[in-house]
Design an enzyme around this catalytic site. Sequence first.
Site, mmCIF file in Angstrom:
data_model
loop_
_atom_site.group_PDB
_atom_site.id
_atom_site.type_symbol
_atom_site.label_atom_id
_atom_site.label_comp_id
_atom_site.label_asym_id
_atom_site.label_seq_id
_atom_site.Cartn_x
_atom_site.Cartn_y
_atom_site.Cartn_z
ATOM 1 N N LYS A 102 0.809 -1.221 0.000
ATOM 2 C CA LYS A 102 0.000 0.000 0.000
ATOM 3 C C LYS A 102 0.841 1.271 0.000
ATOM 4 O O LYS A 102 0.416 2.310 -0.508
ATOM 5 C CB LYS A 102 -0.917 0.014 1.229
ATOM 6 C CG LYS A 102 -1.942 -1.107 1.253
ATOM 7 C CD LYS A 102 -3.090 -0.857 0.302
ATOM 8 C CE LYS A 102 -4.146 -1.952 0.374
ATOM 9 N NZ LYS A 102 -5.134 -1.843 -0.717
ATOM 10 N N SER B 45 1.733 -9.537 -0.701
ATOM 11 C CA SER B 45 1.415 -8.105 -0.627
ATOM 12 C C SER B 45 1.629 -7.492 0.749
ATOM 13 O O SER B 45 1.822 -6.290 0.866
ATOM 14 C CB SER B 45 -0.025 -7.864 -1.088
ATOM 15 O OG SER B 45 -0.924 -8.629 -0.307
ATOM 16 N N GLU C 272 -9.779 5.890 3.189
ATOM 17 C CA GLU C 272 -10.574 4.795 3.713
ATOM 18 C C GLU C 272 -9.621 3.634 3.944
ATOM 19 O O GLU C 272 -8.572 3.545 3.302
ATOM 20 C CB GLU C 272 -11.655 4.400 2.705
ATOM 21 C CG GLU C 272 -11.214 3.453 1.566
ATOM 22 C CD GLU C 272 -10.166 4.031 0.626
ATOM 23 O OE1 GLU C 272 -10.071 5.264 0.546
ATOM 24 O OE2 GLU C 272 -9.435 3.253 -0.018
#
Lengths: 267, 404
Positions: B96, B386, B118
């Site tokens: 991210k 990830s 969010e």
Amino acid sequence: MNRIDQRFATLKAQGRTALIPYLTAGDPAPQYTVGFMHALVEAGADIIELGVPFSDPMADGPVIQKACERALKHGTRLSHLFAMVREFRSQDTDTPVVLMGYLNPIERMGYEAFADQASEAGVDGVLTVDMPPEEADEFGPVLKARGLQSIFLVAPTTSDARAGTISAHGEGYLYYVSLKGVTGAATLNVEEIDEHLAPLRKLSDLPLCVGFGIRDGATAAAVGKVAEGVIVGSVLVGQIAACVDDPAAIAPRLKDIMGEMRQALDA
Amino acid sequence: MTKFSDLTRMPDARGHFGAYGGRFVSETLSFALEELEETYAALRDDPDFQAEFDHDLAHYVGRPSPLYHAERWSRELGGAQIWLKREDLNHTGAHKVNNTIGQALLAKKSGKPRVIAETGAGQHGVATATVAARLGLECAIYMGAEDVQRQKLNVYRMQLLGAKVIPVESGSRTLKDAMNEALRDWVTNVDNTFYIIGTVAGPHPYPMLVRDFNAVAGREAREQSLKQIGRLPDALIACVGGGSNALGLFYPFVEDEDVAMYGVEAGGDGVETGRHAAPLAGNAPRGVLHGNRTYLMSDEGGQVSETHSISAGLDYPGVGPEHALWKDVGRVNYVAANDKEVLEAFRELTHVEGIMPALESAHALAYAKVLAPTMRPDQHIVINLSGRGDKDILTVAKLDGIEI
Ligand SMILES: Cc1ncc(COP(=O)(O)O)c(C=O)c1O
């Protein structure tokens, strides 16, 4: 002539400002909606915006979010709205009805099926909050072919270039969102609204109606001085929220608020 | 028929990926999105901007992340060689941050003093709070109340970083509701607020720019494969929530027709039960939510469905519009892994390789357990790992009946 255009022509001739209430269909339960619509008209509504409940009303504040939740608890969906409008039309053939909501329920039903049923039921216009004109090139013509008008929003952040595009696509009236925020937000600055409406008047022949933040006779009258119509939603929906356990009390309360606004606008 | 090379030229000028994508927002936001589009168009090919981005990725995030050959796990699975793209080793522990570094640079250029985001699993929230701390920006993170419960560690992490975490009680109290609330905040504070969206969804230009910022992982993986394997891999696997880590890995390989791609969605209790979060693998109808048209789980009346997944980061009823197009043209196979398979994969990688994956990433691993045994030992699979699993320890402990 479409009922909306007709209504604005009449109001103009009379020198009056349109009073446009919004209610979420199916709130607090589907059997009440048609009665509320008639009550609104009796109390002076010129056009009715009927909200299509949606699970994710991104442009709405808590009051209308909760209204959607109440309506959805009873399974209110587009087919019910069409039945409501049909029933309303059996007694009232004059008052324009605009469906206001989000795109997904319409997308799921299919544009053609939606437009067929809406026009058959007696709907006059459609305002899809999350569908700006750039995305409406498929849907717009489908509505137009059935005599349904596409109503679009204009915001304080809208550039002149965009306002031009929007008014070129818009029909019926332009819905000017009076403030940056979601429905039900508080403050309202009439001078600022007037400043924003002035360039719109140069771009567009459509009546300008102002929504968001109108809560009583005084705010309605103030906005009414600079616009062709005032749209009122959260205050009315708030009455429903306050009376969910006593639905019989709702219509009189709606009429009180509407009556006060009507009087203030016509004074 | 769309050729795979056409896929490199998406989206079109209006943000459409074929029939998907677009900019379905209420008018108040149109201006901010046009502004963002212009800012990004000016910076995208600006060497100074790219240099600043690359510098931050190298010295702040710690890129390039390794491509690790999981030899022991490969042997146990008894088929293809498994390679893990170690995005879990990035600063803040997930992919991210690639995107938040990029969007933070855009926020800085915009001059807006406040950022919002969010978050589902909290990883995007943490990555946003991190860049906000670094740039001295005010930061508010919207998180579904249910996710606040199941990702407590990340909530406190964000607070330590100086962010305000706002629990969202509406709707299903998960990621989609957090996004609704973030959009409401943005509409209200659009003059002073930059919205850092955490995945390849939302209105144009977000799906494009989030993809571009994440594609660094795929570019590295492609280069590393050539160097370490000596050729391109046979298959890529990544989990798909909104789809940012998957597109980040897949995008630089899109024209490599011999590289098969698998996107793994959250199967929850099983796609056949209806309790899942797999719009692509479950063939959900087309719909419009949060600014774009895509595959969207909704009922016949068009109301958005509640979703179910053990992993907060994948618990979302829609998916990035570019994935919707890639499904239709057959570039990626979209499959699902259910909660039980995911937990098994989580434990297995932890035991066998000493790497504890995020539950989101464990979806990709679960599918590797299906795919690898059908392949030969001289074939190679690259998996996007990830994120790391520290944030999920409480969830797994609870399943084990342990109170921490
Ligand atoms: C580690 C990790 N992987 C994957 C995801 C899912 O997001 P996306 O599909 O955009 O990669 C998340 C989201 O929170 C995450 O934290």
